[in-house]
Each structure stands twice: as C-alpha cells, then as structure tokens.
Design a protein around this motif. Structure first.
Motif, PDB file in Angstrom:
ATOM      1  N   THR A 110       0.748  -1.128  -0.367  1.00  0.00           N
ATOM      2  CA  THR A 110       0.022  -0.179  -0.029  1.00  0.00           C
ATOM      3  C   THR A 110       0.888   0.912   0.131  1.00  0.00           C
ATOM      4  N   ARG A 111       1.667   1.117   0.477  1.00  0.00           N
ATOM      5  CA  ARG A 111       2.362   2.594   0.437  1.00  0.00           C
ATOM      6  C   ARG A 111       4.064   2.395  -0.222  1.00  0.00           C
ATOM      7  N   TYR A 112       4.326   1.571  -1.485  1.00  0.00           N
ATOM      8  CA  TYR A 112       5.111   1.330  -1.885  1.00  0.00           C
ATOM      9  C   TYR A 112       5.504   0.645  -2.692  1.00  0.00           C
ATOM     10  N   SER A 113       4.336   0.822  -4.204  1.00  0.00           N
ATOM     11  CA  SER A 113       3.745  -0.408  -5.585  1.00  0.00           C
ATOM     12  C   SER A 113       4.701  -1.596  -5.773  1.00  0.00           C
ATOM     13  N   ASN A 114       6.556  -0.378  -5.810  1.00  0.00           N
ATOM     14  CA  ASN A 114       6.578  -0.907  -6.768  1.00  0.00           C
ATOM     15  C   ASN A 114       8.572  -1.695  -6.282  1.00  0.00           C
ATOM     16  N   VAL A 115       8.016  -1.507  -4.073  1.00  0.00           N
ATOM     17  CA  VAL A 115       8.391  -2.657  -4.032  1.00  0.00           C
ATOM     18  C   VAL A 115       8.094  -3.764  -4.104  1.00  0.00           C
ATOM     19  N   SER A 116       8.815  -5.592  -4.220  1.00  0.00           N
ATOM     20  CA  SER A 116       8.569  -6.596  -3.452  1.00  0.00           C
ATOM     21  C   SER A 116       8.522  -7.250  -2.631  1.00  0.00           C
ATOM     22  N   ALA A 117       7.977  -7.894  -2.330  1.00  0.00           N
ATOM     23  CA  ALA A 117       8.508  -9.086  -0.813  1.00  0.00           C
ATOM     24  C   ALA A 117       7.952 -10.377  -1.318  1.00  0.00           C
ATOM     25  N   LEU A 118       9.381 -11.440  -0.751  1.00  0.00           N
ATOM     26  CA  LEU A 118       9.452 -12.124  -0.926  1.00  0.00           C
ATOM     27  C   LEU A 118       9.502 -13.448   0.324  1.00  0.00           C
ATOM     28  N   ASP A 119       8.346 -14.181   0.877  1.00  0.00           N
ATOM     29  CA  ASP A 119       8.177 -14.926   1.884  1.00  0.00           C
ATOM     30  C   ASP A 119       8.866 -15.851   1.876  1.00  0.00           C
ATOM     31  N   ILE A 120      10.417 -16.612   2.582  1.00  0.00           N
ATOM     32  CA  ILE A 120      11.103 -17.318   1.442  1.00  0.00           C
ATOM     33  C   ILE A 120       9.761 -18.907   2.314  1.00  0.00           C
ATOM     34  N   SER A 121       9.153 -18.937   3.198  1.00  0.00           N
ATOM     35  CA  SER A 121       8.136 -19.807   3.494  1.00  0.00           C
ATOM     36  C   SER A 121       7.419 -20.040   2.947  1.00  0.00           C
ATOM     37  N   THR A 122       7.177 -19.091   1.733  1.00  0.00           N
ATOM     38  CA  THR A 122       6.333 -19.863   0.335  1.00  0.00           C
ATOM     39  C   THR A 122       7.615 -20.634  -0.449  1.00  0.00           C
ATOM     40  N   VAL A 123       8.662 -19.982  -0.488  1.00  0.00           N
ATOM     41  CA  VAL A 123       8.979 -20.630  -1.723  1.00  0.00           C
ATOM     42  C   VAL A 123       9.426 -22.017  -1.062  1.00  0.00           C
ATOM     43  N   GLN A 124       9.802 -22.079   0.089  1.00  0.00           N
ATOM     44  CA  GLN A 124      10.268 -23.700   0.468  1.00  0.00           C
ATOM     45  C   GLN A 124       9.069 -24.555   0.597  1.00  0.00           C
ATOM     46  N   GLU A 125       7.801 -23.850   1.081  1.00  0.00           N
ATOM     47  CA  GLU A 125       7.374 -24.845   0.267  1.00  0.00           C
ATOM     48  C   GLU A 125       6.209 -25.811  -0.519  1.00  0.00           C
ATOM     49  N   THR A 126       6.905 -24.685  -1.172  1.00  0.00           N
ATOM     50  CA  THR A 126       6.700 -25.200  -3.570  1.00  0.00           C
ATOM     51  C   THR A 126       8.024 -25.508  -3.164  1.00  0.00           C
ATOM     52  N   LEU A 127       9.056 -25.042  -3.451  1.00  0.00           N
ATOM     53  CA  LEU A 127      10.368 -26.533  -3.608  1.00  0.00           C
ATOM     54  C   LEU A 127       9.375 -27.807  -3.418  1.00  0.00           C
TER      55      LEU A 127
END
Length: 837
Positions: free
Chosen positions: A684-701
């Motif tokens: 909501t504050r910085y539309s161009n900034v991206s954040a990656l939840d590592i636990s999501t990546v871990q679950e996917t892999l």
C-alpha cells in the motif's frame, strides 16, 4: 520320443507341480520390467508431445531476450520486420506484489505485459472464455488461479487456466499476471533497478527460416548482448532435461530388474536342490546332461516370460499415472499411449535377464551323478576350473554393463552404475563372508542355548547368510540413498520459525524509500534489518580488451559467453558476510583506495574461472553509461545455499558511492500474521517494492521435490519388493535343512517357543549385519550424490539412519519367521515321512 518333446513335457510337469512358487519368482521379474516399461514409455510420450507442440512451447518461432529495452540496430531490425508485415510480439516481464484490499492478502507475482498478438502458436484458455483476445484493448488483468486462491478471492474473476509451455515450478513460486504492454508505464511498477526482462517473439514460415534468421543476425545479437532461441532449440533443451530425469528413473527400474534376475536364480537354485533325485533318475534312464539342463533352462525362460508379460501390463498402468505426478515438470499436456517398442524391449529384457541369472545354478545340474538315485549322499566330482561357469559370470557382467549403458543418460554414467552395482555386490558378499567366519570363530560358548544355535545357523551347511545379506543389503542401500539425498535437499530449504534466520526478502527499494521501508520492517522484525545496495552493471572490458572482442574469441582460454553477456547486480561493503570466505588475495578491511589507484573488487572464485581472470586483473564496468575500471583484489568462496545476500562481485565502498542504485533487505518476521501485515503495508505504501516470503518458496520447492521423490521411491520400492522375493527364495533354499533341524530339536525335547527363538536369533543377526552394511553403502552413496551432484554439504541424520537399520532388521526377521512358520508346528514323525519321500 524326440528330445525336444521330452524336454517340453518335463518342463510342463514341473510347472504344474510348483505353480505358486513360480508365480512368486515371476513377480520379481515383473516389477523390474514394469518400471522400465513405464519410464521408457512415458519418456517417449513426452518426447513426442514436445516435438508436436514445439512451437506452442515458445509461442513463436524465434525469441530474442534482453535485460534492457532493445536499442540501436536490434530495434531497427525489429522495426523493419514489422514494416514487412512479419508478426512480431513483445513480452515484458517483472516481479511485483498483488494485493486484495477486501481480504488484505498479498502475493509476489510475475507481471507479463504482452503486445503484438502473443502467442502465435498454441492457445491460452481463460475463464470466462475469450478474454485473452481482448487483453490488449481493455484495462483488465488475467491472473493465474493460484493468485486468487492465495489472496482469498473468488474464482469468478478473470483467470488464465492454461498457458502453453508454462512450467509448474516457475508458476508456483511467482504466479503469472497478464496485462497489456501499453499500460506498463501507467502502473508505476517499473523503476530504476527493477528486474525487468524484455523479449521479442517472431513468427516465421518454418523451422528452417528460424534457423537461417538466427544465423544471419548472430553477430549482431552477440554484440548487442541479446539472447536468442528457436522453437527447435527450446524443444531440444527441454527434451534433454527430461531425458536425464527419466533415464535416472530408468536406472532405478533396472536395479529392480537385476534383483528380479537374482530372484530367478534363487528360484532355479531351489528347484535344482529339490529335484536332485529327479535329475539323477533321468540320468539313470539315459537322459543326457543337455536334456536335463534344457528342462530347467526352459523353466527359467518360462518364469521370465510370464514375469515380463505381467510387467508390461503393470508398466502401462503406471505409465498412465506418471503425467499427473510429474505435471509440475512437464510444460504441456501429455497423452499416454501404448508404446509397442518399449513394451517389446521390456519383454525381451525380462526374459533375457531371467535366463542369464539362471545359468549359474543350472550349471550344477551337470555334476549330478546317476548314483544319487540310489544314494543321497554322493559327493560331486571336484572341478578346479569350470569354463562354463566363468563364461556365465562374464555374460552376467556384460549384461549388467550393456543394460546400464543403454538406460543411463551417458555411457560414462552407465559404466559408473554398473561399477556401483558391482562394488555394492562385492561389499555385501564380503560382509556375508565376514559374518560367516566371525560367527564360527566367535560363537559365544556361554550364551543361552537358543543364541548359540541361532548364531551357528549362520555358518552351518546350506546357510542363508549370503543371499539374505545381498537381498536385505540392496534394499536398505537403495531406500537409504534416496532418503538421505531427499533429506539433505529438504534440510537446506528448511526454515525454523522464530529463529534468528531471515524469512522475508524485500527488493527494488528506491533510494528515497530506504528509511521508510527500514522503519516499517523494524517494527515487525526480530532484529533491525540490514539494507544492502545493488548497482546494476555490465562488463565493458577485461584487461583492456572490449567485451565485444572477447565474445568473438573462440579459443579455450576465452571467457565464458554467459559471464560476459549477463547484467550483474553488484554491491559494495567493507566487511565479509558469514556465507563467504577469502580463498586468494586479501580483503580491504576498511582501507581506502589511494590516489591514482584502481578501485578494488572481490570476485567469486567460480565466476573468476569462467571469466578467465585472477588476482591483479582489470575489469571495466559499464554502469548506466559510465565506465569504471577495477582491479581484482581477492577471490571468494560463496556458499550459495545459505540464505544470505550473496553477490558475484563486491566493490570496496567508495568505488560506487555515487552510482545509481536500488536496495534490498532481509528481515525476520516471527509470525504469519506479522508477515501478512508487513507485506500489506509495503504494497500500500510502495507499489514498486516487492517482498518474497521465503517460507512460501520453501513449501513450493518442497512440494515439487516430493513429487519427483515420490516417483523415485516407487522405483526404489520395486527394487525392495524384488529383494523380498530373493529373501523368500533364500528361506525356501534352506527349507530341507530346516526340516532336519526341526526333527533333531523336537526329538531332544525342544519346544516350539525355543525353535522360534533360534530362528529369531538367526534372522535378527542376519538382518542387523545386512542392514548395517546397506546403511554404510547408502551413506556413501548419499554423500557422493549430495557432495558432487548437488554440490552441497552432506549432513547425516543419525536417528533416521538408525530407524532405517531397525526397519531392515524387522523386515528380515518377519519374512524369515513367516517363511518357516509351517516347520515349527509340524510333528517330527510327519517331517520324517516327508524327508523320506
């Protein structure tokens, strides 16, 4: 009666007398054949589908790729193609955050902005139907269904159900969102330093025209650092990748088949031992050795034929289930079809393996004397050198090598596989010999009676030590190796919630957003976040030689093209991080560069090898049009598996102090609610900034890794199933000896619990030594795979390994006691009558 008719009738008689036993041993062959047929047929299905849909995989005939917008001669070329009415599409890709205000959910996605009628081949299915054709004309976004599920939005919105060439691994980590390219600037999502990939896709008359176009403009693309690929190249690369995976699975299936051959040999050995009197009678009535040999050889071939036929049928069933299991790794719809060639190949290999492994026990038929029809105890003639047995061993060895090479991704891998089978067999055989000799010499004289008797069974005549050790050891070795490799891979992806390890990475932060992002993360993170600068740059020259000139150099000492063409995302700092260490040269340790001295850099050692540079060499960087010449001051070893902000190249701080840059940071947000709130506030504050939840990546892999592991485990279980058949064969081989022992023990007053205890001691000892040997081999195999194949540090899960040993002991004991349960309860008189008969 002719010899061949007599042979057929005798073989048919033996089959009728032992249908159940033959079915058991035939099942061992069927498991191995099923694995080979399933994997080979599925590989053919995928290869055929890739060939038929090669253009749809790429969506075009030629794809041009760049990390920056196409400029200069490349842009002029694309404009001329459009002017000539040649279809040219554009595809701009970058990461961003999706946010659902109603639910408050956020998700990292990949934005794909398209124009020009992409894709030219294949179809993109949407819900509602037909929305893709209106994408470029309307302000809509077509999203992957996974985005809606993750954000908690109803599926009634517009979604993309299927995109040709989409690999599940990529879409699972960052689901796709499609928009029209002409609206990218309005989104404000692309800023300086954003990770953006630009692609131009061309439709040409055929594959030949595509290859000619790429060859004609190859030098231009290389000088402009533009990557390119054709539909044919995409097909070949994906086919090669899947070929390696399927052939690896094929090697596991081949292992099961070889164990099935060993089971067939055990079955023939049992038959020969039980039919010694029959063989002697045949010799008495004038049957030559070749006729008797042919009877039981035909029996072995019949077992192979029945087992191979069942294996082909089972393999076809498994083949139809593989597409759903490996759907995330196959970027197209695969329609399983019955493949005649793999089926016939598996059928023939099954029969051949059964016959070859039966040769060794069958050759003992030649030593049966006619006198054995009258006297049971007749010593066979000693033969110091048996040329036929030597030839049989050579034939078995040649079969293993030939099958290994035929199934492996490369001949060297096949030879290594055959060598591994040989080493494992020798090691397990040596273990059995040591156990036999050790039990004889170290028999505990003061141990309880049941213990002494059980241990003595390990070295008495007709003992089962060698076949049981081979069967159990092989099973533990295969299952243990697969488990250890999977465990080590998953451990490197593991994330412990609440620890001091970061679990959130935030990137594409602009200079004027650093303090705001830092303050936002400081409120939710366990520790203050460390913000790291990133400076995009390209290599302009090495030691004064321009990159364009180096790209033309084809000598072995020239730098790697990938290393010259890529855009680097470098950083600057005055300290090392925990995931790296200096292996050559020295760090600057806060020292500033002297006047007139080149800026110093530290480069990752493997990149230095690819660039063919070392300490003291000079690299000139192009940073937004500004040239900066640097000197290599040190080489670093980087542990890329550790979750740190790792970089190929690190500058000393003052060198890039004034360079345009973006920032990235790692944070540790301790709970799921806090993670969701942080990502929501960032979006909501910085539309161009991206954040990656590592636990999501871990679950996917982890999910994707488990999909492959499931298939590997099934193949390993086939091998274990064959090993159990070998174990049952070993139990059946010693049945006559067990009958005699049962008579003696019960005659002298032994009770049923004592007889069972003796058997339990024997099989527990066998299972323990075989499981330990198999586990040691599994640890060696797992260490080799993790260290050399995946290039990771090997970690030994001690408790899991102990559980594997216990499982092997329990399985051996259960099978041994079950196979002998009928002998324990039978009265001595009935056993004497059976033996007399």
């Amino acid at each position: 009666m002719s010899d061949w008719r007599f042979t057929l009738r005798m073989a048919a008689r033996e089959v009728r007398a032992a249908r159940r036993q033959l079915a058991l041993y035939a099942s061992a062959i069927s498991l191995g054949v099923a694995a080979l047929v399933a994997v080979t047929s599925f590989r053919t299905d995928v290869t055929g589908a890739l060939h038929e849909e090669s253009r749809a995989l790429l969506g075009a005939d030629v794809e041009l790729r760049s990390r920056s917008p196409f400029e200069g001669e490349v842009r002029d070329l694309l404009d001329s193609l459009r002017a000539a009415d040649m279809p040219v599409a554009s595809l701009t890709s970058f990461g961003s955050m999706a946010f659902a205000p109603r639910t408050g959910g956020t998700r990292l996605v990949e934005i794909r902005a398209v124009s020009g009628g992409f894709p030219f081949y294949g179809s993109i299915v949407t819900t509602p139907a037909g929305r893709w054709d209106r994408l470029e004309d309307t302000r809509i976004a077509l999203v992957d269904p996974a985005v809606l599920v993750y954000l908690g939005i109803d599926r009634g919105d517009t979604v993309v159900d299927r995109v040709p060439g989409e690999i599940g691994l990529e879409a699972a980590i960052a689901p796709r969102v499609y928009i029209a390219e002409r609206f990218v600037d309005e989104t404000g999502l692309v800023r300086f330093g954003s990770l953006v990939r630009y692609a131009a896709l061309l439709a040409l008359p055929d594959a030949t025209a595509a290859e000619s176009f790429v060859d004609e403009h190859h030098d231009l693309f290389q000088q402009s650092r533009v990557g390119h690929s054709t539909a044919t190249e995409r097909e070949e690369s994906m086919s090669e990748w899947f070929e390696v995976l399927s052939r690896f699975l094929g090697l596991l299936g081949l292992t099961a088949l070889l164990l099935g051959g060993l089971a067939t040999g055990s079955a023939v050995h049992v038959f020969v031992r039980r039919k010694l009197q029959t063989v002697a009678m045949l010799r008495c009535v004038g049957a030559p050795q070749r006729t008797v040999f042919a009877i039981y050889l035909l029996l072995a071939a019949l077992m192979g034929l029945v087992g191979a036929a069942l294996g082909v049928a089972l393999g076809v069933v498994i083949q139809h289930g593989l597409p759903s299991v490996l759907a995330d790794f196959v970027p197209l719809d695969v329609e399983p079809r019955f493949r005649l060639v793999p089926a016939l190949a598996g059928f023939g290999i099954g029969i051949w393996v059964a016959v070859v492994f039966a040769l060794l026990p069958l050759l003992d038929v030649r030593n049966v004397s006619p006198l054995q029809a009258l006297r049971h105890a007749v010593e066979p003639a000693l033969r110091r050198r048996d040329g036929w047995k030597v030839a049989a061993h050579i034939l078995i060895l040649a079969t293993v090598i030939a099958l290994g090479v035929s199934q492996a991704p490369a001949p060297v891998v096949g030879l290594v596989f055959a060598g591994a089978i040989g080493v494992t067999t020798i090691a397990l055989w040596a273990t059995a010999r040591v156990l036999t000799l050790g039990a004889r010499r170290l028999l505990p004289t003061r141990a309880p009676y049941v213990v002494r008797q059980g241990v003595a069974n390990l070295f008495r005549p007709h003992n089962q030590t060698t076949p049981v050790t081979l069967a159990v050891g092989f099973g533990v070795f295969l299952l243990g190796t697969v488990f250890l490799v999977q465990r080590n891979l998953l451990d490197r992806l593991a994330f412990e919630s609440g620890s001091d390890r970061p679990n959130l990475v935030v990137f594409d932060i602009q200079s004027d957003q650093v303090e705001g992002v830092r303050a936002l993360l400081a409120d939710a993170s366990v520790a203050p976040p460390q913000v790291t600068p990133i400076v995009p740059a390209r290599i302009a020259a090495i030691n004064g030689r321009p990159a364009e000139e180096l790209l033309q150099d084809t000598t072995e000492s020239s730098p790697g093209r990938w290393a010259l063409r890529r855009e680097y995302r470098n950083t600057y700092r005055d300290t090392l991080v925990p995931s790296e260490e200096i292996v050559a040269g020295r760090w600057w340790d806060g020292e500033s560069t002297g006047a007139g001295r080149l800026a110093r850099i530290s480069i990752e050692q493997e990149l230095a090898e690819d660039l063919a540079v070392g300490l003291g060499d000079r690299i000139t960087w192009d940073i937004q049009g500004v040239r900066i010449e640097t000197e290599i001051a040190s080489l670093r070893r980087v542990d890329w598996a550790r979750f740190e902000l790792n970089f190929f190249v690190v500058f000393e701080p003052l060198a890039l102090a004034a360079a345009p840059r973006t920032f990235v940071t790692l944070a540790n947000v301790p709970d799921d609610m806090g993670m969701a709130m942080v990502q929501r506030d960032l979006v909501t504050r910085y539309s161009n900034v991206s954040a990656l939840d590592i636990s999501t990546v871990q679950e996917t892999l982890q999910r994707l890794l488990e999909s492959v592991t499931l298939v590997i485990r099934v193949m390993a279980l086939f091998s274990i199933g064959c090993g159990l058949v070998v174990l049952l064969g070993a139990v059946a081989t010693s049945r006559l000896q067990r009958l005699h022992e049962s008579i003696l023990l019960k005659t002298i007053g032994a009770r049923i619990p004592q007889v069972r205890s003796i058997l339990a001691v024997e099989y527990v000892t066998l299972g323990l030594l075989a499981s330990l040997a198999g586990t040691v081999l599994a640890v060696a195999g797992g260490w080799g795979a993790v260290t050399f194949l995946f290039r990771l540090d090997f970690r030994l899960p001690v408790l899991s390994v102990l559980a594997l040993v216990v499982t092997g002991v329990a399985a051996t004991t259960a099978v041994g006691l079950t196979g002998n349960r009928g002998l324990v309860r039978r009265p001595p008189l009935a056993v004497l009558r059976e033996v007399a008969e």
